[in-house]
Structures are given as structure tokens and as C-alpha cells.
Enzyme design. Structure first.
Site, PDB file in Angstrom:
ATOM      1  N   ASP A  87      53.709  56.078 116.225  1.00 26.75           N
ATOM      2  CA  ASP A  87      53.092  55.317 115.133  1.00 26.75           C
ATOM      3  C   ASP A  87      51.902  54.813 115.203  1.00 26.75           C
ATOM      4  OD1 ASP A  87      53.165  54.016 112.441  1.00 26.75           O
ATOM      5  OD2 ASP A  87      54.938  52.991 112.983  1.00 26.75           O
TER       6      ASP A  87
HETATM    7  C1  NOJ Z   1      52.142  52.351 110.253  1.00 23.95           C
HETATM    8  C2  NOJ Z   1      53.752  52.246 109.885  1.00 23.95           C
HETATM    9  O1  NOJ Z   1      54.526  51.636 110.609  1.00 23.95           O
HETATM   10  C3  NOJ Z   1      54.101  53.978 109.450  1.00 23.95           C
HETATM   11  O2  NOJ Z   1      55.404  53.882 109.124  1.00 23.95           O
HETATM   12  C4  NOJ Z   1      53.130  54.569 108.667  1.00 23.95           C
HETATM   13  O3  NOJ Z   1      53.698  55.973 108.679  1.00 23.95           O
HETATM   14  C5  NOJ Z   1      51.793  54.723 109.690  1.00 23.95           C
HETATM   15  N1  NOJ Z   1      51.397  53.299 109.620  1.00 23.95           N
HETATM   16  C6  NOJ Z   1      50.675  55.545 109.015  1.00 23.95           C
HETATM   17  O4  NOJ Z   1      50.080  54.805 107.963  1.00 23.95           O
END
Ligand code: NOJ
Length: 767
Positions: free
Chosen positions: A299
Site C-alpha cells: 500500500d
Molecule cells: C491507500 C489506500 O489504502 C489504498 O486502498 C489505495 O489503493 C492506495 N492508497 C492508492 O491510492
């Protein structure tokens, strides 16, 4: 040499599929890797690549502005461009639109040594430009074909805009409505959650990843993120083996079985280990036992954050732990690009780990068809023809109608009868932005059809539309806190005066779209700001109210339930919100949604879920005067509106539940009759309880459902088959058991309204 050479290698690429586990000795670490050798072209390409180029494939940058995570630092853009040109980047996120994507792809293809094309990822969560209902709303439809179609449409618009990868579906089960991201999931149940997960994966990916109108899906966040303590975003999770294997993991496993191309790990630690560095989860369970051959992306910054968690002394060690655990791609923490090479040179990371990660990424690029045509998603004509077409709008409107849950409808307050004077009051009545939710980064602001616009099309009613109070004090967006109006009461008196005059009031209240989603946890589950005051003031002069609630999570509607005859849960329904709601309010569509998450009586009940354990003292039966049972002294234990609840403009009756023993399982049949005056759809739900097991099982577990449309007076016999797959459970170590003994089989129209038959599974005696 780049482009021509790899084109030659990869267009004649044959399939060589093999996935043999190998044990890698990594300094102090033994790592078992399952390396998917699939295409000889990819293998040949890997042989040509330098270590830097392989690590480059494992590096994902965000676009050049602050979109879905903490801001990049000044000067980042220049470094990013430089690294793109040097072949040190494998993927970008937050770059969108054919023009921009083409430009960046051109750098990768034409300016780097090998010309390897990039993956372009984006959070296409519930629509790209045309916004569908938020995922929890879609889940309330219990209609897998509709959900699949909605994801297919999202994929089509995104792919037509140059993208080839979405970071969806989020399949995190959550039992805590305080957590803002419940809007992005399918609710509290792993059975329903798994079905929804599969529908979404199939919708995004279709049958063929190389189709230019499908995109790679991503099951996230592996695993446990939905159990963030106290519902606070990014918080720690502590999850037993039982809950992990029976509740959290099943939707992820369902995604693997459905062929999901990628996974994302997450921000949370699970029992002390950040999931980004969790070797048992990623290498042993996902890539080992489940045989997942795709890509695991971290993430946003989660590799670097392992240092902050206190799990790594520095970023370099965080990188070491992440690669060993099985994180193939680093989203925006810059750790792999800074440290992996040194780790390999120092002998701390075996080159086979790098090869494995790079191979998975290149395999995906191959499957998407990017080696054959890196610009296959970049067609301007398609982009302008596909987005927001009439066909898309119709399908999204239907999805929105299916997502609405009629919580109660006393005195048949809905549908609204013609020739009435109606005041439509509330801060969300004319809202065109909030119904889009918070994950709508590519959508144009203020493009939802408002309730006012939807209802105004019905000219035989004398409508007045009033805001009552403002919900927010400033303009809202994805990255900043949403400021709620707690002070300015201007408008309440005008609303009260109007309410006095009219036959009927409709109130449209709830949360702003930017009050749920990432980083939007709440400690209160009430109507934000001054809305409760407005509701009570209007109710005092005209109690004939239909209450429409828009929210990204279950709210505490206790006061409303006691005082308001008709309540509709309308979530955030997306671009076609106002049209879909008008269809329901005016009776053009009979609501059929059922709650995928329990609605509480009080925030103090959190976490609240229907599939809880019994406890040793579940009732006060023994002596009603004594306090010694599992309860609160100031509130009931039960949900205000339970999981699976949802009413209709017609009535359904259940009769004749019969369960027969098939030897190893059961067959249940039940008769469903539409006893009302209009046609309607009903979701029939089957629950089981394994009454006595070697690991105590929940009081109810959903194991089947079927949605049927019945005309007035029509009946249907519904059949459910229960096999080992439904009757068993995982123990704390993840081993599956199906045990003999008593089972309760319950069927009905919600988790609380069921008919029950007790049966016994006796395979041992039959042998
Ligand atoms: C953080 C989020 O937790 C995740 O779900 C998302 O896909 C990413 N950022 C990218 O934006």
C-alpha cells in the site's frame, strides 16, 4: 535495442507454465518461493535485464501531483522523470487520461534501454468518471450480476482512458461502522463478501485480461485492515486464528479462485507484524497454499512505514523484510529503489527473490498484452465514445435503485401519492457532489443528479425544496478534513414554517460523501452537525415524514426509528443518485435491498455483527431480575436494523421449511409467497448454526441466498444445498473441519426473521 528486441521475444512467447516451490537461503532467513514460470518470452527478457532494471520493475510511482496519499516532496517530479527514462520504474498510479498516459508510456517504451511498458494503476473503486453506488451500497443489492456489470462498466471507462489496473475490490470484512472504509467493502459477512468479491473481480477482468476494455483487479488489503482497533483508520489489528481463517481470509481466497491478477497488502499490523512484512500471510498462505501467481503491491508507503511501526530499524531493513515477506512492488515508499540493490550485493537478498517479483510483474504485462501493444489502452476515439454513454447511465441508475434499503415503511408513507403538497428538506436535497462518495477521483465535481433534480421531473406534485441547514462549512475534497457546520442554524425556521403547510415532508439527511472513505473514521454515528435538531424541529410540526438517509456507513437511527414512520437507507448512490431515488420515492421501482451490515442502537455497541458467538450467558432467562448475563445496563444487545434486513412495497411470507439429510449434508426447501399487491423482489437467506463443535461456532452464519422476483400472489419453492463446503470451519491454525453433530438450519428474509429446523449430521454412524 529495446523495443524491437523485446517485441520479438514476447510476441513469439510460448506458455511454459510451471510453478515449483524453491527454498532460498537468505542470510539468516529461509524463504520458500513459488515462482510462476509461465512464458518463455518473459524468461528470455529476464535474462537480458540488469539488476537495476529488475528492481525498477518493482518500483511504482504516483503521478506528479498529490492524489491519494501524503504529498510527494518538492523536486520529486524531476527525479521521477529521470528514473522513468532510465528504466527504473515498472508502474505508475494516479496518471489518468489517454493523453497523459500515452506520454508517460512513450518514455518507458521509447527512451529506456529495453522499452518495457508500464502498468498504470488507479483507484477505480465504484466507477471511473460515471460513478456507481459506493461498494457497501452495491452489496446491499445482493445482486451479483448487477455488481459484476457495474465493475465491468467501471473497467470499460477506465480502460478507455488509458488505465490497465484498478486497486479494487477492497474485500476487507468489517464489523465496526466507525471505520470510514466500510463504504468500500461488502460489509460484515464473509459469505456475502466472497460472492461480491468474485462478482467484482470478474466484472473488472472479464474472461480475458488482454481485452482492451478490461483491466487487472486487485484484492486488498491483505489482510485484516477492516479490524482496525476501535474503528480508527490505520490502527493496529489483533485477530485470532479463528477469525482470520473463517472471517477475514475467505473473500481473499475467493478472489484467487476467481483469477484476480494482483493483491495489495496494507497499513495495519496483524498481531504485531505489519502485513506488508508478513511472510506467513503472503508467501505461505497466498503464494504457497493458495497458489496465487500474480503481483503483490504494497500500500502507499507501507514498506517505509514498517520502520515507524517499530518493526524495522531503518528503511533498508524494512525493504529486506518486505521482499522476504513477498511484497513484489513498492508503491510510493522509494525503499526498493534505494536499498534493494545493496541488499542483493551484500548477500542479504537472494537474486531469486528479485527474479520472482520481476517475473510476476512482467507476466502481468504480458497477459494484459502490453508487450504486443503498449498503447492498446490509449485510443482517444474510444475514450470519448465510451465514457458516460446512455447505456452506462441506465445500468448505473439500475444499480443505484437496487442498492437502496427500505428500513421501515409504516402507514405506507412510500411511494408518494400524486396531488400532494410535499416539502423536501435537508442539506443533501440539492447536493450534486456528496452522492459521488469519496473514491471518485476522476469524476467531475458536482455531477451527480440531485434528489431535487430527480423529483422535479414529476410535475403532478407541488414540490418545495429547502436546505434547512448547511452540512459543511467549506468546499470538500479527498485530501483535507471535511468541516461540518455545528453553528449556523439559518434555514431551520423557514423549513419548519413550510413543513407546517404541506401534506407530506421528505427529509434528505446524512453524511457528506467525504465523511467516509480512507482516513474518515468517526467516534459518533449520529447525523452530523445540526441535522438532528432540524429533524426534530420539523417533526414537531409535521410528523408525516419520509426520511432518506445518505451515508457511507451504518448510522445510529434510534431516534428516527421511534419517531419517523418511513426510513430509507440511500448510502451514496453515485452519478444517477437523484433519478434512482425518485424512481423509488414515486413507486416506479420497488426497493429490494437488504443490509450487508448491522445498524446499531448506539455507537457503544461497536463492533456489532450478527454472526457473533453465544457467550456462556446470552439471555436473562434464568432469573429476569438478576444482572448476571451478557448485556448492557443501558441498551439492548441487538441491532436496530439487523444484517439482511430490508423491506419492500409488498409483503413476503415464508412457510413450509423442510430439511432433509443427504448423508453428509442437508437440503433445505422453503416456500416464499408474495402476499401483497405489487410485484417485488425478495432475498431469501439461509443461515446455519453448528450447535456444538470443537471450536465454538457463531450463533448464525450465512451460507446461502437467492433473490427472486414474484408477482402478487405468486409463490416459489426455494432450495438450498448444504455440503461440506458450507458446514465446516477452520480451526485456529487454518485446518478445515467438518464435524458431525447438531445443526440449526434457519431460512428467512433477514438474519433475525427466520424459520428454524434442527437436524443432525451423523456420518460416523452411517459408515
Ligand atoms: C491507500 C489506500 O489504502 C489504498 O486502498 C489505495 O489503493 C492506495 N492508497 C492508492 O491510492
Amino acid at each position: 535495442m529495446g523495443r524491437i528486441l523485446i517485441l520479438a521475444i514476447l510476441t513469439i512467447s510460448c506458455i511454459v507454465s510451471c510453478n515449483t516451490p524453491k527454498i532460498i537461503e537468505n542470510n539468516k532467513n529461509r524463504v520458500m518461493i513459488h515462482t510462476p514460470i509461465k512464458y518463455d518470452g518473459v524468461e528470455s527478457l529476464l535474462k537480458l535485464m540488469t539488476l537495476d532494471e529488475k528492481i525498477g520493475q518493482m518500483n511504482q510511482y504516483s503521478g506528479f501531483w498529490n492524489a491519494t496519499g501524503p504529498s510527494p516532496k518538492d523536486g520529486d517530479a524531476a527525479i521521477k522523470y529521470k528514473n522513468l527514462r532510465s528504466g527504473l520504474v515498472g508502474s505508475m498510479l494516479n496518471v489518468r487520461g489517454v493523453k497523459e498516459i500515452k506520454e508517460i508510456q512513450k518514455i518507458a517504451v521509447e527512451e529506456t534501454r529495453l522499452g518495457i511498458p508500464l502498468l498504470f494503476g488507479f483507484d477505480v473503486i465504484h466507477g471511473y468518471k460515471t460513478i456507481a453506488p459506493i461498494p457497501i451500497a452495491e452489496s446491499a443489492s445482493w445482486d451479483m450480476e448487477a455488481i459484476k456489470l457495474s465493475s465491468k462498466i467501471a473497467a470499460k471507462e477506465a480502460a478507455a482512458s488509458g488505465l490497465n489496473w484498478t486497486f479494487a475490490p477492497m474485500v476487507d470484512i468489517s464489523r465496526d461502522a466507525r471505520w470510514g472504509r466500510v463504504m468500500e467493502g461488502a460489509g460484515e459477512d464473509p459469505y456475502l463478501g466472497s460472492k461480491v468479491a468474485v462478482a467484482r473481480v470478474k466484472g473488472f477482468q472479464g474472461d480475458d485480461l488482454s481485452d482492451p476494455l478490461t483491466i487487472a483487479a486487485c484484492a486488498k488489503h491483505f489482510a485484516g485492515y477492516g479490524f482496525a482497533e476501535a474503528g480508527r483508520e490505520y490502527n493496529t489489528t489483533v485477530i485470532s486464528g479463528d477469525i482470520l481463517h473463517n472471517i477475514v481470509l475467505p473473500p481473499f481466497k475467493a478472489c484467487v479462485d476467481a483469477g484476480v491478477a494482483t493483491f495489495m497488502n496494507g497499513f495495519n499490523q496483524l498481531n504485531g507484524i505489519p502485513v506488508t512484512g508478513h511472510k506467513q500471510l503472503q508467501r505461505k498462505i497466498l503464494k504457497g497454499q493458495w497458489g496465487f501467481e500474480g503481483v503483490m503491491v504494497s500500500d502507499w508507503g507501507s514498506i517505509g512505514e514498517m520502520k515507524v511501526h517499530g518493526f524495522a530499524a531503518n528503511e533498508k531493513e524494512a525493504g529486506l523484510k518486505a521482499i522476504i515477506a513477498g511484497s513484489d512492488m513498492d508503491m510510493e515508499s522509494y525503499v526498493y529503489e534505494k536499498h534493494l540493490k545493496t541488499l542483493v550485493k551484500e548477500g542479504q537478498v537472494d537474486i531469486e527473490l528479485i527474479n520472482d517479483a520481476a517475473r510476476r510483474i512482467l507476466n502481468l504485462k504480458h497477459e494484459l498484452g502490453l508487450f504486443k501493444d503498449p498503447y492498446k489502452y490509449c485510443n482517444e476515439e474510444r475514450e470519448s465514445n465510451v465514457i458516460g454513454s446512455d447505456e452506462i447511465l441506465l445500468a448505473i441508475r439500475d444499480m443505484a435503485r437496487k442498492s437502496v434499503v427500505l428500513l421501515k415503511n409504516e402507514n405506507a408513507g412510500l411511494p408518494i401519492k400524486a396531488n400532494k403538497t410535499v416539502a423536501v428538506i435537508g442539506p443533501l436535497v440539492s447536493e450534486k457532489n456528496s452522492p459521488l462518495g469519496s473514491w471518485r477521483i476522476a469524476a467531475k465535481d458536482h455531477t451527480a443528479i440531485s434528489v431535487e433534480e430527480g423529483l422535479s421531473q414529476y410535475t403532478d406534485i407541488d414540490w418545495t425544496f429547502l436546505q434547512g441547514v448547511q452540512l459543511t462549512t467549506e468546499s470538500t475534497n479527498f485530501v483535507l478534513e471535511t468541516k461540518i457546520n455545528e453553528v449556523d442554524k439559518t434555514g431551520i425556521q423557514q423549513a419548519v414554517d413550510k413543513a407546517k403547510e404541506v401534506d407530506q415532508v421528505i427529509m434528505v439527511l446524512g453524511e457528506h460523501g467525504y465523511q467516509s472513505g480512507e482516513a474518515r473514521s468517526r467516534t459518533k454515528l449520529d447525523l452530523p452537525g445540526l441535522q438532528q435538531e432540524l429533524l426534530e424541529a420539523v417533526h414537531a410540526v409535521n410528523p408525516n415524514i419520509v426520511l432518506i438517509i445518505m451515508s457511507g456507513r451504518p448510522l445510529d437511527l434510534s431516534w428516527a426509528d421511534e419517531n419517523i414512520p418511513t426510513i430509507v437507507q440511500a448510502w451514496q448512490l453515485g452519478t444517477e443518485s437523484g433519478n434512482a431515488l425518485a424512481d423509488i420515492i414515486m413507486g416506479e421501482y420497488n426497493p429490494s435491498g437488504k443490509l450487508p451490515m448491522s445498524f446499531p442502537r448506539s455507537v457503544g455497541q461497536m463492533p456489532l455483527y450478527y454472526n457473533h458467538q453465544s457467550t456462556g450467558r446470552p439471555t436473562q432467562d434464568a432469573n429476569p431480575d438478576l444482572v448476571f448475563w451478557s448485556h448492557y445496563i443501558d441498551e439492548k444487545n441487538t441491532a436496530l436494523y439487523p444484517f439482511g434486513h430490508g423491506e419492500s412495497y409488498t409483503n413476503f411470507e415464508y412457510s413450509n421449511l423442510k430439511v432433509t439429510n443427504t448423508g453428509t449434508g442437508f437440503t433445505a426447501t422453503i416456500d416464499l409467497t408474495n402476499t401483497g399487491d405489487v410485484a417485488g423482489e425478495e432475498v431469501t437467506q439461509l443461515y446455519i448454526r453448528d450447535v456444538s463443535a470443537s471450536l465454538a461456532r457463531p450463533v448464525k452464519e450465512l451460507k446461502g441466498f437467492e433473490k427472486n422476483m414474484l408477482k402478487p400472489s405468486e409463490s416459489k419453492t426455494i432450495t438450498f444445498v448444504l455440503t461440506d463446503k458450507e458446514l465446516g470451519f477452520f480451526d485456529n491454525e487454518g485446518n478445515y473441519h467438518v464435524e458431525d453433530g447438531k445443526f440449526d438450519i434457519m431460512v428467512g428474509g433477514s438474519s433475525e426473521k427466520v424459520m428454524n429446523v434442527s437436524v443432525e449430521r451423523k456420518t460416523k454412524m452411517l459408515e
